[in-house]
Design a protein around this motif. Structure first.
Motif, PDB file in Angstrom:
ATOM      1  N   GLU A  79       0.836  -1.291   0.028  1.00 39.66           N
ATOM      2  CA  GLU A  79       0.157  -0.015   0.039  1.00 39.66           C
ATOM      3  C   GLU A  79       0.818   1.184   0.060  1.00 39.66           C
ATOM      4  OE1 GLU A  79      -3.861  -1.623   2.307  1.00 39.66           O
ATOM      5  OE2 GLU A  79      -2.150  -0.730   3.643  1.00 39.66           O
ATOM      6  N   GLU A  81       3.792   1.396  -1.434  1.00 40.25           N
ATOM      7  CA  GLU A  81       4.564   1.754  -2.401  1.00 40.25           C
ATOM      8  C   GLU A  81       3.708   2.163  -3.607  1.00 40.25           C
ATOM      9  OE1 GLU A  81       6.202  -1.827  -3.656  1.00 40.25           O
ATOM     10  OE2 GLU A  81       7.870  -1.822  -2.077  1.00 40.25           O
ATOM     11  N   THR A  82       2.310   1.715  -3.643  1.00 40.54           N
ATOM     12  CA  THR A  82       1.227   2.302  -4.380  1.00 40.54           C
ATOM     13  C   THR A  82       0.959   3.797  -4.283  1.00 40.54           C
ATOM     14  OG1 THR A  82       0.378   0.030  -4.436  1.00 40.54           O
ATOM     15  CG2 THR A  82      -1.030   2.007  -5.389  1.00 40.54           C
ATOM     16  N   LYS A  83       1.149   4.080  -3.049  1.00 40.97           N
ATOM     17  CA  LYS A  83       0.596   5.523  -2.726  1.00 40.97           C
ATOM     18  C   LYS A  83       1.959   6.185  -3.247  1.00 40.97           C
ATOM     19  CE  LYS A  83      -2.584   6.830  -1.339  1.00 40.97           C
ATOM     20  NZ  LYS A  83      -3.673   7.661  -2.129  1.00 40.97           N
ATOM     21  N   LYS A  85       4.199   5.701  -5.679  1.00 42.30           N
ATOM     22  CA  LYS A  85       4.044   5.984  -7.146  1.00 42.30           C
ATOM     23  C   LYS A  85       3.090   6.876  -7.529  1.00 42.30           C
ATOM     24  CE  LYS A  85       5.599   1.196  -8.050  1.00 42.30           C
ATOM     25  NZ  LYS A  85       5.463   0.062  -8.533  1.00 42.30           N
ATOM     26  N   GLN A  86       1.964   6.868  -6.942  1.00 42.79           N
ATOM     27  CA  GLN A  86       0.704   7.687  -7.266  1.00 42.79           C
ATOM     28  C   GLN A  86       1.211   9.389  -7.134  1.00 42.79           C
ATOM     29  OE1 GLN A  86      -2.822   6.696  -5.275  1.00 42.79           O
ATOM     30  NE2 GLN A  86      -3.331   4.728  -6.740  1.00 42.79           N
ATOM     31  N   ASN A 251      -9.242   2.114 -14.235  1.00 46.26           N
ATOM     32  CA  ASN A 251      -7.632   2.655 -14.160  1.00 46.26           C
ATOM     33  C   ASN A 251      -7.331   2.675 -15.827  1.00 46.26           C
ATOM     34  OD1 ASN A 251      -5.457   3.787 -13.520  1.00 46.26           O
ATOM     35  ND2 ASN A 251      -4.446   1.895 -12.897  1.00 46.26           N
TER      36      ASN A 251
END
Length: 536
Positions: A79, A81-83, A85-86, A251
């Motif tokens: 979670e 890493e996803t945030k 990257k965003q 997405n």
């Protein structure tokens, strides 16, 4: 020649034509003679992809995000890493990686944690409203107590989860529709009335259709109007980029990048900008950062001293406050902006803007950000005196500490309240003439009302008084202003000039009940005035 008979059956004829046309089966697949397109040469396995050159601040931000000391329990690395990257992708597409203060920007795990807290708070509030409205609780706090004591997570899921509601509905239907073949109660009733209503409804529709056809296109339900309406809705639907809440989340590669869960960082360098109400998320290029807003405040203070153009100044201050709000800036500079705007609004009698600033200042003072809390606490007391709001006045008096009560401006406001509560108009008007800071502007809002109240009491206690006595007692600047005030009340006939050896004396004759009835009538009308602007 006779045919042979065998076992009573007729033998078939020698030649028999089939009932279908035979088609030979295709044995091979004939390929087209067109040449295959040439494929591009595959990249060499030894070739390495080019790395993006991130600024050093971004690299340091990524390193801090992966440090074990910054890990938050409950937020997984996936979670985070996803945030991460965003967030980086969003600012990279805006070409804002070099301008952003990465050292103070929230870490991705902190952003995820804040999102969860906000979602949990919204779910608790929604469930509390359902409990309070559906189960007879007195207020939301009582409903929240029930949620906390009975297990809020399970209780909220029973209201919000569509699977649980669907399961409950299906079980209810199974209980109402047993498998023993017995029809439910509503199946046993006669449906003739319902069938009659359906037939009657269809008959009315046929009559309406015939009437529209007879109108020859002049009906408001004709086909042309329906086509125009359909085109308008299609245009609105195609031009809208907003996703409805019931649409599935996708997405797409051509969609806009998701906004990070953080404040907007402004990039606009314009000092003056008109105020517009936001109808969409703000863009960084339309928001001014704090160092620009500080220059804007100095410019507005200078223009107000020189030009006194309130419409322009108020518009600019509202735009300045909006830029502070969308960037989540709450510091000493924010307090000074709201204080200055509140003082200017008081000077011009704009209670709506004053109340908005006072409401924000109350929350900012609670965070101990500086400013002048004593001054604006005194303004709140005087405003409650003006609106006769005894409930909020009592709440405010209960919040005051002994240190607050000894402040000069707060002590003055409390003395004003005490003088009016005791009916001591003499002391009230002395306090009116010595109001500190801008308290006099707030007292101007109810000074006429209190002068009428004082005149009503004076007319009951005196036979006649000197005009100069009323001027001094009621806080007027001159005898002419006192006479003008009496004339607006319809009491000009009570003024009498008498020539004596000492000179001309002007008296106000208050004998009888005529003067008392005049002032009592105007006093009652003044106290009926209701303030419809924003309250604190």
């Amino acid at each position: 020649m006779s045919l042979p008979i065998t076992m009573g059956w007729r033998q078939p004829m020698a030649s028999h034509t089939p009932a279908y046309n035979p088609v030979p089966a295709r044995q091979t697949l004939v390929m087209s003679a067109q040449p295959l397109p040439q494929q591009q040469a595959a990249p060499s396995p030894d070739a390495k992809p080019k790395k993006a050159a991130w600024p050093p601040a971004v690299r340091a931000y990524v390193q801090r995000a992966f440090e074990p000391d910054n890990a938050i329990e409950g937020v997984s690395s996936a979670e985070m890493e996803t945030k991460l990257k965003q967030t980086i992708q969003y600012f990279a597409e805006l070409n804002f990686l070099d301008q952003l203060d990465w050292a103070n920007y929230p870490l991705p795990q902190t952003i995820v944690q804040n999102e969860r807290k906000a979602a949990a708070a919204a779910a608790v509030a929604a469930a509390a409203s359902v409990v309070g409205n559906g189960y007879g609780y007195a207020n939301t706090a009582q409903a929240n107590h029930v949620l906390t004591s009975n297990g809020s997570a399970n209780y909220i899921s029973s209201f919000s989860s569509p699977k649980s509601s669907k399961k409950r509905k299906s079980s209810d239907m199974e209980a109402l529709n047993p498998d023993d073949g017995t029809p439910p109660p509503w199946r046993k009733t006669n449906n003739t009335a319902f069938d009659t209503r359906e037939t009657h409804s269809s008959g009315k529709q046929e009559k309406r259709q015939k009437k529209n056809e007879a109108a020859g296109g002049n009906s408001k339900f004709n086909q042309a109007d329906l086509e125009k309406r359909k085109q308008r809705f299609q245009t609105a639907k195609s031009g809208s980029r907003s996703t409805p809440p019931w649409a599935s989340s996708r997405n797409d590669s051509d969609s806009e990048p998701p906004l990070p869960a953080g404040p907007v960082v402004g990039t606009n360098m314009t000092l003056e900008k008109s105020y517009f109400r936001l109808t969409a998320p703000p863009k960084p290029e339309t928001v001014r950062p704090q160092h620009v807003l500080e220059k804007t405040l100095e410019l507005l203070k200078k223009k107000w001293r020189e030009e006194k153009n309130y419409n322009y100044t108020c518009n600019q201050f509202k735009s300045l406050r909006q830029d502070l709000t969308v960037q989540h800036i709450k510091n000493a500079f924010t307090v000074s902006v709201y204080e200055i705007h509140a003082r200017i609004a008081l000077e011009k009698g704009d209670l709506g803007e004053y109340n908005q600033c006072q409401t924000q200042l109350r929350a900012l003072y609670a965070q101990k950000l500086g400013g002048h809390p004593g001054e604006f606490t005194a303004y709140r007391i005087l405003y409650f005196v003006y609106t006769c709001n005894k409930t909020d006045m009592n709440d405010l008096l209960a919040e005051l500490t002994p240190a607050d009560k000894i402040r000069p401006e707060v002590k003055h406001a409390l003395d004003v309240r005490s003088a009016l509560a005791l009916g001591n108009y003499h002391r009230f008007f002395r306090l009116y003439l010595s109001a500190p800071h801008m308290g006099g502007y707030l007292m101007d809002l109810f000074i006429k009302r209190e002068r009428l109240h004082a005149l009503a009491n004076i007319s009951k206690a005196y036979i006649s008084v000197m005009l100069r006595f009323l001027t001094d007692e009621l806080g007027f600047d001159s005898d002419g202003e006192t006479q003008e005030f009496l004339a607006t009340c319809g009491a000009q006939d009570l003024v009498e000039e008498k020539v004596t050896e000492k000179g001309t004396q002007v008296r106000v004759i208050l004998r009888g009940t005529a003067a008392a009835s005049i002032f009592e009538h105007h006093r009652a009308a003044a106290f009926k005035t209701v303030d419809i602007k924003g309250q604190i």
